[in-house]
Design a protein around this motif. Structure first.
Motif, PDB file in Angstrom:
ATOM      1  N   LEU A   1       0.812  -1.216   0.000  1.00 44.44           N
ATOM      2  CA  LEU A   1       0.000   0.000   0.000  1.00 44.44           C
ATOM      3  C   LEU A   1       0.849   1.272   0.000  1.00 44.44           C
ATOM      4  O   LEU A   1       0.320   2.370  -0.111  1.00 44.44           O
ATOM      5  CB  LEU A   1      -0.929   0.008   1.217  1.00 44.44           C
ATOM      6  N   GLY A   2       2.159   1.107   0.143  1.00 48.86           N
ATOM      7  CA  GLY A   2       3.054   2.258   0.128  1.00 48.86           C
ATOM      8  C   GLY A   2       3.109   3.027   1.431  1.00 48.86           C
ATOM      9  O   GLY A   2       3.479   4.198   1.450  1.00 48.86           O
ATOM     10  N   TYR A   3       2.751   2.381   2.528  1.00 50.78           N
ATOM     11  CA  TYR A   3       2.792   3.041   3.830  1.00 50.78           C
ATOM     12  C   TYR A   3       4.216   3.423   4.196  1.00 50.78           C
ATOM     13  O   TYR A   3       5.157   2.685   3.923  1.00 50.78           O
ATOM     14  CB  TYR A   3       2.304   2.101   4.934  1.00 50.78           C
ATOM     15  N   GLN A   4       4.348   4.558   4.845  1.00 53.42           N
ATOM     16  CA  GLN A   4       5.598   4.872   5.517  1.00 53.42           C
ATOM     17  C   GLN A   4       5.531   4.139   6.849  1.00 53.42           C
ATOM     18  O   GLN A   4       4.599   4.357   7.634  1.00 53.42           O
ATOM     19  CB  GLN A   4       5.747   6.365   5.740  1.00 53.42           C
ATOM     20  N   ILE A   5       6.483   3.280   7.080  1.00 55.97           N
ATOM     21  CA  ILE A   5       6.462   2.450   8.278  1.00 55.97           C
ATOM     22  C   ILE A   5       7.484   3.002   9.261  1.00 55.97           C
ATOM     23  O   ILE A   5       8.654   3.140   8.941  1.00 55.97           O
ATOM     24  CB  ILE A   5       6.748   0.979   7.915  1.00 55.97           C
ATOM     25  N   ASP A   6       6.999   3.325  10.472  1.00 60.84           N
ATOM     26  CA  ASP A   6       7.906   3.916  11.455  1.00 60.84           C
ATOM     27  C   ASP A   6       8.746   2.824  12.123  1.00 60.84           C
ATOM     28  O   ASP A   6       8.473   1.642  11.971  1.00 60.84           O
ATOM     29  CB  ASP A   6       7.144   4.788  12.455  1.00 60.84           C
ATOM     30  N   PRO A   7       9.790   3.199  12.846  1.00 56.97           N
ATOM     31  CA  PRO A   7      10.688   2.210  13.456  1.00 56.97           C
ATOM     32  C   PRO A   7       9.985   1.217  14.383  1.00 56.97           C
ATOM     33  O   PRO A   7      10.347   0.035  14.419  1.00 56.97           O
ATOM     34  CB  PRO A   7      11.693   3.070  14.235  1.00 56.97           C
ATOM     35  N   ASN A   8       8.977   1.673  15.122  1.00 54.21           N
ATOM     36  CA  ASN A   8       8.260   0.745  15.995  1.00 54.21           C
ATOM     37  C   ASN A   8       7.490  -0.299  15.192  1.00 54.21           C
ATOM     38  O   ASN A   8       7.427  -1.465  15.562  1.00 54.21           O
ATOM     39  CB  ASN A   8       7.308   1.497  16.926  1.00 54.21           C
ATOM     40  N   GLU A   9       6.888   0.130  14.086  1.00 52.64           N
ATOM     41  CA  GLU A   9       6.168  -0.815  13.224  1.00 52.64           C
ATOM     42  C   GLU A   9       7.135  -1.758  12.517  1.00 52.64           C
ATOM     43  O   GLU A   9       6.804  -2.910  12.257  1.00 52.64           O
ATOM     44  CB  GLU A   9       5.316  -0.056  12.208  1.00 52.64           C
ATOM     45  N   GLU A  10       8.323  -1.269  12.206  1.00 55.43           N
ATOM     46  CA  GLU A  10       9.351  -2.142  11.620  1.00 55.43           C
ATOM     47  C   GLU A  10       9.725  -3.257  12.595  1.00 55.43           C
ATOM     48  O   GLU A  10       9.908  -4.406  12.206  1.00 55.43           O
ATOM     49  CB  GLU A  10      10.619  -1.348  11.270  1.00 55.43           C
ATOM     50  N   LYS A  11       9.814  -2.894  13.852  1.00 51.10           N
ATOM     51  CA  LYS A  11      10.211  -3.861  14.881  1.00 51.10           C
ATOM     52  C   LYS A  11       9.037  -4.745  15.310  1.00 51.10           C
ATOM     53  O   LYS A  11       9.204  -5.942  15.522  1.00 51.10           O
ATOM     54  CB  LYS A  11      10.770  -3.099  16.090  1.00 51.10           C
ATOM     55  N   TYR A  12       7.867  -4.152  15.458  1.00 50.36           N
ATOM     56  CA  TYR A  12       6.676  -4.868  15.916  1.00 50.36           C
ATOM     57  C   TYR A  12       5.583  -4.741  14.855  1.00 50.36           C
ATOM     58  O   TYR A  12       4.757  -3.832  14.901  1.00 50.36           O
ATOM     59  CB  TYR A  12       6.178  -4.297  17.253  1.00 50.36           C
ATOM     60  N   HIS A  13       5.597  -5.630  13.903  1.00 56.14           N
ATOM     61  CA  HIS A  13       4.675  -5.555  12.774  1.00 56.14           C
ATOM     62  C   HIS A  13       3.208  -5.535  13.191  1.00 56.14           C
ATOM     63  O   HIS A  13       2.369  -4.991  12.477  1.00 56.14           O
ATOM     64  CB  HIS A  13       4.907  -6.714  11.806  1.00 56.14           C
ATOM     65  N   PHE A  14       2.898  -6.105  14.343  1.00 63.35           N
ATOM     66  CA  PHE A  14       1.504  -6.131  14.780  1.00 63.35           C
ATOM     67  C   PHE A  14       0.936  -4.730  14.968  1.00 63.35           C
ATOM     68  O   PHE A  14      -0.268  -4.519  14.857  1.00 63.35           O
ATOM     69  CB  PHE A  14       1.336  -6.948  16.065  1.00 63.35           C
ATOM     70  N   LEU A  15       1.784  -3.754  15.229  1.00 66.14           N
ATOM     71  CA  LEU A  15       1.296  -2.379  15.385  1.00 66.14           C
ATOM     72  C   LEU A  15       0.630  -1.864  14.111  1.00 66.14           C
ATOM     73  O   LEU A  15      -0.174  -0.944  14.166  1.00 66.14           O
ATOM     74  CB  LEU A  15       2.436  -1.447  15.787  1.00 66.14           C
ATOM     75  N   LEU A  16       0.924  -2.493  12.995  1.00 63.00           N
ATOM     76  CA  LEU A  16       0.292  -2.110  11.733  1.00 63.00           C
ATOM     77  C   LEU A  16      -1.180  -2.504  11.680  1.00 63.00           C
ATOM     78  O   LEU A  16      -1.920  -2.041  10.815  1.00 63.00           O
ATOM     79  CB  LEU A  16       1.028  -2.740  10.550  1.00 63.00           C
ATOM     80  N   HIS A  17      -1.603  -3.348  12.599  1.00 67.46           N
ATOM     81  CA  HIS A  17      -2.972  -3.873  12.516  1.00 67.46           C
ATOM     82  C   HIS A  17      -4.027  -2.774  12.532  1.00 67.46           C
ATOM     83  O   HIS A  17      -5.059  -2.892  11.900  1.00 67.46           O
ATOM     84  CB  HIS A  17      -3.241  -4.895  13.633  1.00 67.46           C
ATOM     85  N   GLN A  18      -3.772  -1.693  13.231  1.00 63.00           N
ATOM     86  CA  GLN A  18      -4.788  -0.643  13.283  1.00 63.00           C
ATOM     87  C   GLN A  18      -4.922   0.056  11.925  1.00 63.00           C
ATOM     88  O   GLN A  18      -6.034   0.359  11.485  1.00 63.00           O
ATOM     89  CB  GLN A  18      -4.497   0.346  14.405  1.00 63.00           C
ATOM     90  N   ARG A  19      -3.820   0.279  11.242  1.00 59.95           N
ATOM     91  CA  ARG A  19      -3.901   0.914   9.922  1.00 59.95           C
ATOM     92  C   ARG A  19      -4.476  -0.048   8.881  1.00 59.95           C
ATOM     93  O   ARG A  19      -5.256   0.351   8.021  1.00 59.95           O
ATOM     94  CB  ARG A  19      -2.526   1.423   9.492  1.00 59.95           C
ATOM     95  N   ILE A  20      -4.093  -1.318   8.985  1.00 57.06           N
ATOM     96  CA  ILE A  20      -4.621  -2.321   8.057  1.00 57.06           C
ATOM     97  C   ILE A  20      -6.119  -2.521   8.308  1.00 57.06           C
ATOM     98  O   ILE A  20      -6.903  -2.669   7.364  1.00 57.06           O
ATOM     99  CB  ILE A  20      -3.852  -3.652   8.186  1.00 57.06           C
ATOM    100  N   SER A  21      -6.527  -2.520   9.570  1.00 54.39           N
ATOM    101  CA  SER A  21      -7.959  -2.645   9.882  1.00 54.39           C
ATOM    102  C   SER A  21      -8.747  -1.502   9.260  1.00 54.39           C
ATOM    103  O   SER A  21      -9.865  -1.707   8.754  1.00 54.39           O
ATOM    104  CB  SER A  21      -8.181  -2.688  11.393  1.00 54.39           C
TER     105      SER A  21
END
Length: 108
Positions: A39-59
């Motif tokens: 999707l071309g998201y800019q992924i911050d360092p925390n999301e790089e380390k903990y991919h589950f944090l992306l769940h809110q944006r993916i949801s």
């Protein structure tokens, strides 16, 4: 529902956000990461380390793309329910609070 009533918010909006906020849990954290990259998201360092944090944006993406939810209050609440954001609206706050507050205890 009680929080929505207490803070004079639209009950239907709060209910939809509460029901859909973790819909991306159907994906593994690695799949969430791959999807976010697609999707071309800019992924911050925390999301790089903990991919589950992306769940809110993916949801949010799933709510919009698959369930055709277009209401900005609902989408915003879904998108920031774990990490929050600057200038939160009342729906953002209610969904976050609902997730961190303990469930009520009922005595019979």
């Amino acid at each position: 529902k009680k929080l929505a009533i207490q803070y004079h918010l639209n009950i239907e909006k709060c209910t939809i956000a509460a029901l859909v906020h973790d819909i991306s849990a159907i994906l593994s954290p690695d799949d969430m990461y791959k999807y976010a990259k697609e999707l071309g998201y800019q992924i911050d360092p925390n999301e790089e380390k903990y991919h589950f944090l992306l769940h809110q944006r993916i949801s949010k993406e799933i709510a919009y793309g698959y369930f055709h939810i277009e209401d900005e209050d609902i989408l915003s609440a879904i998108e920031c329910h774990t990490t929050l954001k600057k200038d939160m609206n009342d729906y953002d706050k209610i969904i976050f609070l609902k997730l961190i507050l303990p469930p009520p205890i009922f005595f019979i």
